[in-house]
Design an enzyme around this catalytic site. Structure first.
Site, PDB file in Angstrom:
ATOM      1  N   TYR A 186     -10.276  22.294  22.461  1.00 36.57           N
ATOM      2  CA  TYR A 186      -9.838  21.196  23.323  1.00 36.57           C
ATOM      3  C   TYR A 186      -8.413  20.756  22.949  1.00 36.57           C
ATOM      4  O   TYR A 186      -7.563  20.574  23.801  1.00 36.57           O
ATOM      5  CB  TYR A 186     -10.832  20.055  23.109  1.00 36.57           C
ATOM      6  CG  TYR A 186     -10.656  18.828  23.963  1.00 36.57           C
ATOM      7  CD1 TYR A 186     -11.132  18.789  25.261  1.00 36.57           C
ATOM      8  CD2 TYR A 186     -10.054  17.673  23.444  1.00 36.57           C
ATOM      9  CE1 TYR A 186     -11.014  17.643  26.032  1.00 36.57           C
ATOM     10  CE2 TYR A 186      -9.928  16.531  24.204  1.00 36.57           C
ATOM     11  CZ  TYR A 186     -10.411  16.513  25.499  1.00 36.57           C
ATOM     12  OH  TYR A 186     -10.289  15.383  26.247  1.00 36.57           O
ATOM     13  N   HIS A 192      -2.816   1.952   8.471  1.00 35.73           N
ATOM     14  CA  HIS A 192      -3.885   1.241   7.766  1.00 35.73           C
ATOM     15  C   HIS A 192      -4.066  -0.094   8.476  1.00 35.73           C
ATOM     16  O   HIS A 192      -3.086  -0.779   8.784  1.00 35.73           O
ATOM     17  CB  HIS A 192      -3.503   1.029   6.296  1.00 35.73           C
ATOM     18  CG  HIS A 192      -4.326  -0.034   5.628  1.00 35.73           C
ATOM     19  ND1 HIS A 192      -5.703   0.014   5.591  1.00 35.73           N
ATOM     20  CD2 HIS A 192      -3.975  -1.185   5.007  1.00 35.73           C
ATOM     21  CE1 HIS A 192      -6.153  -1.062   4.967  1.00 35.73           C
ATOM     22  NE2 HIS A 192      -5.125  -1.807   4.603  1.00 35.73           N
ATOM     23  N   HIS A 248     -12.602  -3.727   2.718  1.00 33.78           N
ATOM     24  CA  HIS A 248     -11.174  -3.803   3.013  1.00 33.78           C
ATOM     25  C   HIS A 248     -10.848  -3.434   4.475  1.00 33.78           C
ATOM     26  O   HIS A 248     -10.456  -4.297   5.247  1.00 33.78           O
ATOM     27  CB  HIS A 248     -10.432  -2.895   2.011  1.00 33.78           C
ATOM     28  CG  HIS A 248      -8.958  -2.970   2.054  1.00 33.78           C
ATOM     29  ND1 HIS A 248      -8.160  -2.545   1.014  1.00 33.78           N
ATOM     30  CD2 HIS A 248      -8.100  -3.374   3.018  1.00 33.78           C
ATOM     31  CE1 HIS A 248      -6.893  -2.727   1.329  1.00 33.78           C
ATOM     32  NE2 HIS A 248      -6.826  -3.219   2.544  1.00 33.78           N
ATOM     33  N   TYR A 304     -21.187  12.460  18.891  1.00 36.51           N
ATOM     34  CA  TYR A 304     -20.373  13.663  18.669  1.00 36.51           C
ATOM     35  C   TYR A 304     -18.905  13.347  18.425  1.00 36.51           C
ATOM     36  O   TYR A 304     -18.187  14.101  17.757  1.00 36.51           O
ATOM     37  CB  TYR A 304     -20.537  14.660  19.831  1.00 36.51           C
ATOM     38  CG  TYR A 304     -19.717  14.344  21.057  1.00 36.51           C
ATOM     39  CD1 TYR A 304     -20.195  13.502  22.045  1.00 36.51           C
ATOM     40  CD2 TYR A 304     -18.438  14.874  21.206  1.00 36.51           C
ATOM     41  CE1 TYR A 304     -19.427  13.203  23.160  1.00 36.51           C
ATOM     42  CE2 TYR A 304     -17.659  14.574  22.310  1.00 36.51           C
ATOM     43  CZ  TYR A 304     -18.157  13.736  23.283  1.00 36.51           C
ATOM     44  OH  TYR A 304     -17.389  13.428  24.366  1.00 36.51           O
ATOM     45  N   GLU A 359       0.815  -1.224   0.000  1.00 36.00           N
ATOM     46  CA  GLU A 359       0.000   0.000   0.000  1.00 36.00           C
ATOM     47  C   GLU A 359       0.851   1.279   0.000  1.00 36.00           C
ATOM     48  O   GLU A 359       0.360   2.342   0.373  1.00 36.00           O
ATOM     49  CB  GLU A 359      -0.950   0.004   1.210  1.00 36.00           C
ATOM     50  CG  GLU A 359      -1.890  -1.161   1.273  1.00 36.00           C
ATOM     51  CD  GLU A 359      -2.946  -1.207   0.167  1.00 36.00           C
ATOM     52  OE1 GLU A 359      -2.844  -0.432  -0.802  1.00 36.00           O
ATOM     53  OE2 GLU A 359      -3.852  -2.038   0.282  1.00 36.00           O
ATOM     54  N   HIS A 383      -7.179  -3.513   9.435  1.00 38.00           N
ATOM     55  CA  HIS A 383      -8.422  -4.201   9.088  1.00 38.00           C
ATOM     56  C   HIS A 383      -9.234  -4.408  10.373  1.00 38.00           C
ATOM     57  O   HIS A 383      -9.470  -5.545  10.778  1.00 38.00           O
ATOM     58  CB  HIS A 383      -8.122  -5.554   8.439  1.00 38.00           C
ATOM     59  CG  HIS A 383      -7.364  -5.469   7.150  1.00 38.00           C
ATOM     60  ND1 HIS A 383      -6.903  -6.586   6.472  1.00 38.00           N
ATOM     61  CD2 HIS A 383      -6.970  -4.409   6.390  1.00 38.00           C
ATOM     62  CE1 HIS A 383      -6.277  -6.217   5.360  1.00 38.00           C
ATOM     63  NE2 HIS A 383      -6.290  -4.891   5.300  1.00 38.00           N
TER      64      HIS A 383
HETATM   65  P1  13P Z   1       1.254  -5.362   3.166  1.00 35.41           P
HETATM   66  O1  13P Z   1       1.721  -6.533   4.021  1.00 35.41           O
HETATM   67  O2  13P Z   1       1.845  -5.405   1.786  1.00 35.41           O
HETATM   68  O3  13P Z   1       1.453  -4.063   3.884  1.00 35.41           O
HETATM   69  O4  13P Z   1      -0.314  -5.541   2.902  1.00 35.41           O
HETATM   70  C1  13P Z   1      -1.221  -5.640   3.944  1.00 35.41           C
HETATM   71  C2  13P Z   1      -2.530  -5.009   3.606  1.00 35.41           C
HETATM   72  O5  13P Z   1      -3.334  -4.817   4.510  1.00 35.41           O
HETATM   73  C3  13P Z   1      -2.866  -4.628   2.220  1.00 35.41           C
HETATM   74  O6  13P Z   1      -3.971  -3.797   2.196  1.00 35.41           O
END
Ligand code: 13P
Length: 214
Positions: free
Chosen positions: A208, A92, A155, A113, A73, A94
């Protein structure tokens, strides 16, 4: 090797991300801005096995140095650092509840809120595109307009802040909001706050944050 301590902090934050329950295995990726561009977690390597020398140094043109391949990514990390000067770290993951909503193509509306924590009155969901593609990065950049977090359809989620610890805290908060929103949806129809009230909350948040940074 340059940035040894920062590379270790990146790994420690990735491990803390998985311990917090918002991610698992080698899914997700993390980066932190440096003078030359950014440091990013390597692709497909479990964070437990990751050593400082496995972290990849990338420039803002997509060039990289290291013995491992950068996260698949890297494009959205690069594009966010290019476009968002305030971004110091990007995460990033999941997370289960964010991903539940993202699998329905749903973002998070102003049902609470605290949604304002991501910078606006909602948290958008970027359209689906294959992982690692420029198309995904383009959709993410749009979903992030005036926001510090977004969901990624079918995703996961992504967020950014000034530095690593704050970025992880934001990710945990967004996942908490997603969980409560799913729970509320399961038993009824959540009440939504209107734009005026969210503007008011956003203003209060700015005050804040200023207090917190002094
Ligand atoms: P990478 O291990 O290449 O970072 O990929 C993990 C991932 O969540 C791809 O969206």
């Amino acid at each position: 090797m340059k940035y040894t301590a920062l590379r270790q902090r990146l790994i420690d934050t990735a491990l803390a991300m998985n311990r917090s329950g918002i991610n698992q295995g080698s899914a997700g990726n993390l980066s932190v801005r440096v003078e030359e561009g950014f440091l990013i977690t390597p692709s497909a390597l479990p964070y437990e096995e990751c050593r400082p020398e496995d972290i990849v140094l990338m420039d803002l043109n997509g060039g990289w140095q290291g013995s491992r391949k950068p996260s698949s990514e890297w494009r959205f990390h690069r594009d966010i650092y290019r476009q968002r000067k305030e971004a110091g770290a990007i995460l990033h993951a999941h997370p289960p509840w964010c991903t539940t909503l993202a699998c329905l193509g749903k973002g998070i509306p102003p049902f609470h809120y605290m949604v304002a924590v991501a910078g606006g009155s909602d948290i958008r969901c970027a359209p689906y595109a294959t992982f690692g593609t420029q198309e995904l990065s383009n959709g993410v950049l749009q979903a992030l307009e005036n926001r510090n977090a977004c969901l990624l359809s079918n995703h996961g989620m992504l967020c950014l802040d000034k530095e690593l610890t704050r970025t992880l805290s934001l990710a945990v908060e967004v996942e908490n909001l997603a969980r409560i929103y799913c729970q509320a949806l399961a038993i009824g129809e959540p009440l939504l706050l209107d734009e005026r009230e969210m503007e008011h909350v956003l203003e209060r948040f700015r005050e804040y944050r200023q207090q917190g940074s002094t």
